[in-house]
Motif scaffolding. Structure first.
Motif, PDB file in Angstrom:
ATOM      1  N   GLY A 166       0.833  -1.191   0.000  1.00  0.00           N
ATOM      2  CA  GLY A 166       0.000   0.000   0.000  1.00  0.00           C
ATOM      3  C   GLY A 166       0.871   1.246   0.000  1.00  0.00           C
ATOM      4  N   THR A 167       0.307   2.364  -0.408  1.00  0.00           N
ATOM      5  CA  THR A 167       1.089   3.602  -0.459  1.00  0.00           C
ATOM      6  C   THR A 167       0.189   4.811  -0.265  1.00  0.00           C
ATOM      7  OG1 THR A 167       2.653   4.906  -1.766  1.00  0.00           O
ATOM      8  CG2 THR A 167       0.908   3.786  -2.975  1.00  0.00           C
ATOM      9  N   ILE A 168       0.703   5.805   0.418  1.00  0.00           N
ATOM     10  CA  ILE A 168       0.047   7.109   0.497  1.00  0.00           C
ATOM     11  C   ILE A 168       1.097   8.184   0.254  1.00  0.00           C
ATOM     12  CG2 ILE A 168      -1.779   6.340   2.072  1.00  0.00           C
ATOM     13  CD1 ILE A 168      -0.324   7.637   4.350  1.00  0.00           C
ATOM     14  N   ASP A 169       0.632   9.306  -0.290  1.00  0.00           N
ATOM     15  CA  ASP A 169       1.499  10.402  -0.703  1.00  0.00           C
ATOM     16  C   ASP A 169       1.071  11.652   0.046  1.00  0.00           C
ATOM     17  OD1 ASP A 169       3.530  11.570  -2.239  1.00  0.00           O
ATOM     18  OD2 ASP A 169       2.095  12.284  -3.719  1.00  0.00           O
ATOM     19  N   LEU A 170       1.983  12.253   0.822  1.00  0.00           N
ATOM     20  CA  LEU A 170       1.622  13.318   1.755  1.00  0.00           C
ATOM     21  C   LEU A 170       2.461  14.570   1.573  1.00  0.00           C
ATOM     22  CD1 LEU A 170       1.398  11.103   4.936  1.00  0.00           C
ATOM     23  CD2 LEU A 170      -0.471  12.560   4.181  1.00  0.00           C
ATOM     24  N   GLU A 171       1.861  15.718   1.890  1.00  0.00           N
ATOM     25  CA  GLU A 171       2.594  16.963   2.076  1.00  0.00           C
ATOM     26  C   GLU A 171       2.054  17.622   3.342  1.00  0.00           C
ATOM     27  OE1 GLU A 171       4.132  20.934  -0.326  1.00  0.00           O
ATOM     28  OE2 GLU A 171       2.596  19.649  -1.223  1.00  0.00           O
ATOM     29  N   ILE A 172       2.949  17.880   4.278  1.00  0.00           N
ATOM     30  CA  ILE A 172       2.548  18.338   5.614  1.00  0.00           C
ATOM     31  C   ILE A 172       3.298  19.613   5.967  1.00  0.00           C
ATOM     32  CG2 ILE A 172       2.574  17.742   8.073  1.00  0.00           C
ATOM     33  CD1 ILE A 172       2.316  14.823   7.289  1.00  0.00           C
TER      34      ILE A 172
END
Length: 681
Positions: free
Chosen positions: A24-30
């Motif tokens: 699984g994968t998630i792509d984040l900008e925080i």
């Protein structure tokens, strides 16, 4: 059927990952302001203005064949047209040509990472080991997806930051609306020191404006919706090729800044070192922020910290974002000191080296005050992860590191000199491509990196370049032919190869593998030294066993160093496996997948040795071959002996000749005499 269709499609594709889990994968900008406000992270370096951190996470999602939903996450990040144009600029195209070319390879837009976007994490085991991977020049958060996702397929949670230091072809910063912490951060940029210039061109990341709404996975029409609008601001002469533009999405209108790639010659000089150190300063800070994110995910992300400034690709509802972040609560094995494994490729490996050293030795420098102008001083929050008692003591534990094709130049500047002289504190594995292994200057530097005493002796090639800056040599990677050609060693008999890919020189008895650098830099020497008549495989096993004796020293961390035969610098990224034909004919790499699999096997077995809960190799619990005494095709153990690194070229050659002469003399003395008293033939 799916495999056959993928073979017929013009779109490059990835093979399936070897591990037992779906990925699984998630792509984040925080935004980072909240961490600065809470004292968990220092502010970003004063010469930059980076209000967010961007990264991709790979994690185990389900057992093989049991994941639900649609597999596939975009390999080229959105805005895809902008990233393709950036790669064209990275390859040397002008701004105009790059924009034209970005419309042509439309099929590249549809390259998919075979991972399930925004899938739930696997329900077992209770904790997953954590790995952080730092990319190299020309890389992004997706560029090493085969290695990082393969680690997730074996049971790791892998964090892949996208660095905003000018090392990516391009990267995009979403300007946050949250002002807390940003006012002080922006204030630091007002007193920014003069930028380093080379040929009149500022060598810092550009702030050419570009903004676009990042579309969700599968939304291929989003790039066409973005229209450029000039903001009318004046531009300097040097920035004509990097016009300040604003790209506004019709759907959202979110402003984003584009940071372009910094083009810099690979020259060894104080100017180059200083420029790379400025980039390294940003990279170290980003890894420190990412550590805070990892701990926040393990502790449980707070719902009040999720707003319009936190962006998760493909997810719009706050409840869904909260669910995906919350699923990591209590699932990451990061509580014990040194539990995170730090890895990187090329510039990323140099970043990893400097980061781990900075985190480990900072308490020592705080006590004696010897560290002047440090590139990075970790927060107390991060230091406590390695040093629970606040100092280097019995409760301290260094992390493990894996260094792929380490590029040593960024570590040789004035501001990195102190850390250069100190050893990496924890167990370390280095894996080189054949191309980097043949790069003799860099190989010497890496042997200093792996030395248990640190880089106490500076390499002569760097000191000479420092003394004569105007004559600094251009240090470039070997060409395809140079990297593939056989070594011309002082021997006429060569044993059979340990594998079909083996290019390791078979050296005379008593001649360390590290000494071949001194012979190969001079004229070839034609002598009549021959190897003992012994089975090639038996000799290979003996050499492996003798070298392995270096690896375990009581009270010292393990060091391992290998290279993969018939591989290039790009072989450890996704480019070789996506474009195998080009890689074969341009770089001489026959099997890019096999090269990557050797890297994955080395990293996963290193994690198992460190006590991490990583799935076994095939049906076995451990991978006994990869670090064992046997022969693995294309996998070559490198001697960590530094030899006489500080000697001049002629002195090095003389030393090598003495070694060869001594070996010859011993063989003459030990030749058995015949009964008649004559020498046997």
């Amino acid at each position: 059927m799916t495999y056959l269709l993928s073979r017929l499609s013009p779109i490059p594709y990835f093979p399936s990952y070897k591990g037992p889990y779906e990925v699984g994968t998630i792509d984040l900008e925080i935004p980072v302001s909240q961490f600065v406000d809470e004292g968990l992270s220092p502010q970003c370096p004063s010469h930059s203005n980076i209000p967010t951190i961007q990264f991709r996470i790979f994690y185990p999602a389900a057992l093989k064949g049991e994941a639900t939903g649609t597999q596939g996450a975009n390999w080229i990040p959105s805005p895809r047209k902008e990233y393709v144009a950036a790669y064209c600029r990275f390859a040397g195209a002008s701004e105009f040509l790059a924009n034209v070319l970005s419309y042509i390879p439309r099929h590249l837009y549809y390259i998919q990472i075979p991972a399930y976007a925004n899938h739930n994490i696997l329900g077992f085991p209770s904790k997953f080991p954590v790995v952080v991977f730092s990319h190299g020049l020309g890389g992004t958060r997706n560029t090493y997806s085969y290695i990082t996702a393969s680690l997730a397929a074996h049971g790791c949670v892998v964090f892949c930051p996208e660095h905003r230091d000018g090392s990516a072809p391009a990267t995009f910063i979403r300007e946050p609306t949250r002002k807390s912490g940003l006012a002080e951060l922006l204030k630091n940029t007002e007193n920014e020191p003069p930028k380093i210039e080379i040929d009149g061109i500022p060598q810092t990341p550009s702030s050419s404006g570009s903004d676009c709404e990042e579309g969700s996975a599968g939304n291929s029409s989003q790039d066409e919706k973005e229209k450029p609008q000039t903001d009318g601001s004046s531009e300097s002469k040097d920035e004509k090729s990097k016009k300040d533009k604003t790209y506004t999405s019709k759907r959202k209108g979110i402003t984003r800044r584009r940071i372009d790639y910094i083009s810099q010659a690979h020259e060894i000089s104080p100017v180059t070192a200083a420029t790379r150190n400025k980039q390294l300063e940003i990279r170290l800070w980003e890894l420190g922020v990412l550590y805070v994110v990892v701990q926040k995910l393990e502790q449980g992300w707070r719902e009040e910290d999720i707003d319009e400034d936190l962006y998760l690709t493909g997810v719009k509802k706050v409840n869904d974002i909260y669910r995906l972040l919350k699923m990591f609560e209590g699932r990451l094995d990061v509580a014990s000191p040194g539990s995170i494994t730090w890895t990187g490729h090329s510039f990323g490996a140099a970043t990893t080296t400097q980061f781990v050293k900075s985190c480990w030795y900072t308490p020592l420098f705080k006590q004696n005050g010897d560290l002047k102008e440090p590139l990075y001083v970790p927060s107390e929050y991060l230091l406590q992860h390695l040093h629970p008692d606040g100092t280097i003591g019995k409760t301290s534990k260094p992390p493990g590191t894996v260094l792929l094709d380490t590029w040593c130049l960024p570590l040789l500047g004035d501001r990195t000199r102190v850390m250069w002289k100190l050893p990496i504190p924890g167990p370390t594995v280095g894996v080189f491509s054949q191309q980097f292994f043949k790069w003799k200057e860099n190989l010497r530097g890496f042997r200093h990196v792996m030395n248990r005493k640190g880089g106490a002796v500076e390499s002569e090639w760097f000191k000479e370049a420092q003394a004569e800056e105007d004559k600094a040599p251009t240090i470039s990677l070997p060409t395809k032919n140079e990297a593939a050609k056989d070594e011309n060693l002082p021997q006429i008999h060569k044993l059979g190869r340990t594998s079909s890919l083996d290019v390791t020189p078979q050296l005379p008895t008593g001649f360390r593998q590290g000494d071949e650098t001194k012979v190969n830099e001079g004229e070839s020497t034609d002598t009549t030294i021959s190897e003992p008549e012994e089975d090639a495989e038996a000799l290979s096993l003996k050499r492996t066993q003798s070298r392995k004796s270096q690896l375990s020293i009581p009270g010292q961390p393990d060091r391992r160093f290998y290279y993969v035969a018939q591989s290039a610098h790009m072989s450890q990224s996704d480019f070789g496996i996506l474009f195998p034909t080009s890689t074969k004919y341009l770089l001489g790499v026959d099997d890019s997948e096999a090269v990557l699999d050797l890297n994955v096997r080395a990293i996963t077995e290193f994690l198992r040795e460190s006590g991490k809960g990583v799935a076994g190799y095939g049906e076995e619990e451990r991978d006994g071959e990869i670090f064992g005494d046997g022969v693995v095709k294309g996998w070559e153990l490198v001697d960590l002996e530094q030899g006489d690194e500080g000697l001049k070229k002629d002195e090095g050659l003389k030393k090598a000749e003495d070694i060869v002469a001594e070996a010859k003399k011993k063989r003459e003395e030990t030749k058995p005499e015949s009964k008649e008293g004559g020498a046997r033939l």
